[in-house]
Design an enzyme around this catalytic site. Structure first.
Site, PDB file in Angstrom:
ATOM      1  N   ASP A  12       7.380  -8.548  14.870  1.00  0.00           N
ATOM      2  CA  ASP A  12       6.285  -9.497  14.667  1.00  0.00           C
ATOM      3  C   ASP A  12       6.225  -9.824  13.182  1.00  0.00           C
ATOM      4  OD1 ASP A  12       3.901 -10.994  15.247  1.00  0.00           O
ATOM      5  OD2 ASP A  12       2.765  -9.379  14.333  1.00  0.00           O
ATOM      6  N   SER A  13       5.461 -10.864  12.847  1.00  0.00           N
ATOM      7  CA  SER A  13       5.279 -11.215  11.446  1.00  0.00           C
ATOM      8  C   SER A  13       4.484 -10.144  10.702  1.00  0.00           C
ATOM      9  CB  SER A  13       4.537 -12.550  11.353  1.00  0.00           C
ATOM     10  OG  SER A  13       3.338 -12.468  12.087  1.00  0.00           O
ATOM     11  N   CYS A  75       5.927 -11.962  18.265  1.00  0.00           N
ATOM     12  CA  CYS A  75       5.213 -12.989  17.514  1.00  0.00           C
ATOM     13  C   CYS A  75       5.309 -14.336  18.248  1.00  0.00           C
ATOM     14  CB  CYS A  75       5.856 -13.104  16.135  1.00  0.00           C
ATOM     15  SG  CYS A  75       5.119 -14.354  15.090  1.00  0.00           S
ATOM     16  N   GLU A 153      -7.780  -9.428  10.959  1.00  0.00           N
ATOM     17  CA  GLU A 153      -7.218  -8.492   9.982  1.00  0.00           C
ATOM     18  C   GLU A 153      -8.296  -7.904   9.077  1.00  0.00           C
ATOM     19  OE1 GLU A 153      -3.491  -9.276   8.273  1.00  0.00           O
ATOM     20  OE2 GLU A 153      -2.646  -9.725  10.236  1.00  0.00           O
ATOM     21  N   CYS A 184      -1.344 -16.113  20.578  1.00  0.00           N
ATOM     22  CA  CYS A 184      -1.144 -15.526  19.246  1.00  0.00           C
ATOM     23  C   CYS A 184      -1.416 -14.036  19.370  1.00  0.00           C
ATOM     24  CB  CYS A 184      -2.115 -16.163  18.249  1.00  0.00           C
ATOM     25  SG  CYS A 184      -2.076 -15.362  16.624  1.00  0.00           S
ATOM     26  N   HIS A 186      -2.832 -11.893  17.610  1.00  0.00           N
ATOM     27  CA  HIS A 186      -4.127 -11.332  17.210  1.00  0.00           C
ATOM     28  C   HIS A 186      -5.254 -11.644  18.191  1.00  0.00           C
ATOM     29  CE1 HIS A 186      -1.903 -11.101  13.489  1.00  0.00           C
ATOM     30  NE2 HIS A 186      -2.921 -10.577  12.835  1.00  0.00           N
TER      31      HIS A 186
HETATM   32  N1  DGL Z   1       2.078 -13.081  14.818  1.00  0.00           N
HETATM   33  C1  DGL Z   1       1.623 -14.440  14.656  1.00  0.00           C
HETATM   34  C2  DGL Z   1       1.653 -15.142  16.005  1.00  0.00           C
HETATM   35  O1  DGL Z   1       1.561 -14.540  17.051  1.00  0.00           O
HETATM   36  C3  DGL Z   1       0.241 -14.508  14.058  1.00  0.00           C
HETATM   37  C4  DGL Z   1       0.188 -14.146  12.585  1.00  0.00           C
HETATM   38  C5  DGL Z   1       1.018 -15.061  11.702  1.00  0.00           C
HETATM   39  O2  DGL Z   1       0.646 -16.216  11.476  1.00  0.00           O
HETATM   40  O3  DGL Z   1       2.050 -14.593  11.263  1.00  0.00           O
HETATM   41  O4  DGL Z   1       1.786 -16.332  16.049  1.00  0.00           O
END
Ligand code: DGL
Length: 264
Positions: A12-13, A75, A153, A184, A186
Site C-alpha cells: 500500500d502507499s 492500495c 491518519e 480507498c 482508509h
Molecule cells: N492507499 C490509498 C488508496 O487506497 C489512500 C492513501 C493515499 O492517497 O495514498 O487509494
C-alpha cells in the site's frame, strides 16, 4: 521453499492497506504475510499516474524478490493505475482491490441500481471502478473525498469534524444511491460516519474485505493455501517505522513488532 509455505506480499502507499492486512490475517491465520507501506511517498491519491506506476513497479519488484506466492495490491490508487503493469512483470498472481470491490457491489445489485464509488482524486480520475462495474446494469457515480485520508491518519474518525466533512462530501447523495463502495484503504475506518450520512438503506461495500476474500479464493483455486494457524507477519516501510507502528496500534489494534525500513 515449498510453494505453499511462501509468503503473501501486500503493499500500500502507507498504512491504510492494513485494513486489508487485518481482514487477510483473520481469514488466513496460517499464512506468512509481508506488508510493505510506502510511507516515504504517501499519499498516492494526489500523484500523477506516471509516479504511481513507477512507485508500484519498484515495490512489486522488491516483494517478488522475497519469493512471495501471491501479490495483493491493497492500495486503491495503485490498483486503479498500475495493476496491469505489475501483472506484466510478475510470475505470481497479482490481485488488486478494484475488481473484488466491484464484484461485491454488483452482487448487491443484481437487477441494477445506483452505485456510488468514493475514493482518492487519482482513483476517481482513473474511472477504474466505472470500468470494472460496466458489465453490470448499474448506474455509477464516482466522488473523490480527499480529506478522509488525513482525518483517519490523525485518529479523528469519531470527532465531529469527521461527520462534518462526510456531510459536505456525501449529503448530496443521500437517497440517490443503493450501493456505496468504500474505494480507498482508509475509508472502512470511517464506515459508521459515512453510513449515517448516506442513510440506512445504502449497502456499503468494504473493498478491503472483498479483496482479502479474493486472495483467499485465488490461493484455494491454485492449491497454494498454507493451512495451520501460526503465520508470521512482517512489516516493512520506506520511512518513519515508529509512526507506522504507533498508528497501526492506535487505528486498527495491530501490533506490528519491529518494523523494518527499505528505502528506494
Ligand atoms: N492507499 C490509498 C488508496 O487506497 C489512500 C492513501 C493515499 O492517497 O495514498 O487509494
Amino acid at each position: 521453499m515449498k510453494h505453499t509455505r511462501r509468503p503473501i506480499g501486500i503493499f500500500d502507499s502507507g498504512l491504510g492497506g492494513l485494513t486489508v492486512f487485518k481482514e487477510l490475517r483473520a481469514m488466513l491465520p496460517g499464512e506468512d504475510i509481508i506488508y510493505f507501506g510506502d510511507t516515504a511517498r504517501v499519499p498516492y491519491g494526489t500523484k500523477s499516474p506516471e509516479a504511481v506506476k513507477a512507485f508500484s513497479r519498484e515495490i512489486a519488484a522488491f516483494l517478488l524478490g522475497r519469493k512471495i506466492k501471491l501479490l495483493l495490491v491493497a492500495c486503491n490508487t495503485a490498483s486503479s493505475l498500475a495493476l496491469e503493469e505489475i501483472r506484466s512483470m510478475s510470475p505470481v498472481p497479482v490481485l488488486g482491490v478494484i475488481a473484488p470491490g466491484a464484484g461485491a457491489a454488483l452482487s448487491e445489485a443484481p437487477h441494477g441500481g445506483r452505485v456510488l464509488v468514493i475514493g482518492t482524486s487519482a482513483t476517481v480520475a482513473s474511472r477504474a471502478y466505472s470500468r470494472a462495474l460496466s458489465g453490470g446494469r448499474v448506474r455509477v457515480t464516482e466522488k473523490a473525498c480527499p480529506l478522509f485520508v488525513p482525518l483517519v491518519e490523525e485518529g479523528w474518525c469519531s470527532k465531529p469534524v469527521a461527520a462534518e466533512v462526510a456531510r459536505e462530501y456525501l449529503a448530496p447523495f443521500r437517497g440517490k444511491a443503493d450501493v456505496l463502495i468504500l474505494g480507498c484503504t482508509h475509508y472502512p475506518m470511517l464506515k459508521n460516519v459515512i453510513a449515517r450520512v448516506v442513510g440506512p438503506d445504502v449497502r456499503i461495500i468494504d473493498s478491503a474485505r472483498a479483496a482479502a476474500q479474493a486472495a483467499l479464493g485465488e490461493l484455494e483455486r491454485r492449491g497454494l493455501l498454507a493451512g495451520g494457524s501460526r503465520g508470521r507477519s512482517e512489516f516493512i516501510v520506506s520511512d518513519a517505522p515508529e509512526r507506522f507502528s504507533a498508528l497501526a496500534l492506535k487505528l486498527l489494534g495491530i501490533r506490528t513488532g519491529k518494523v523494518k525500513v527499505k528505502r528506494f
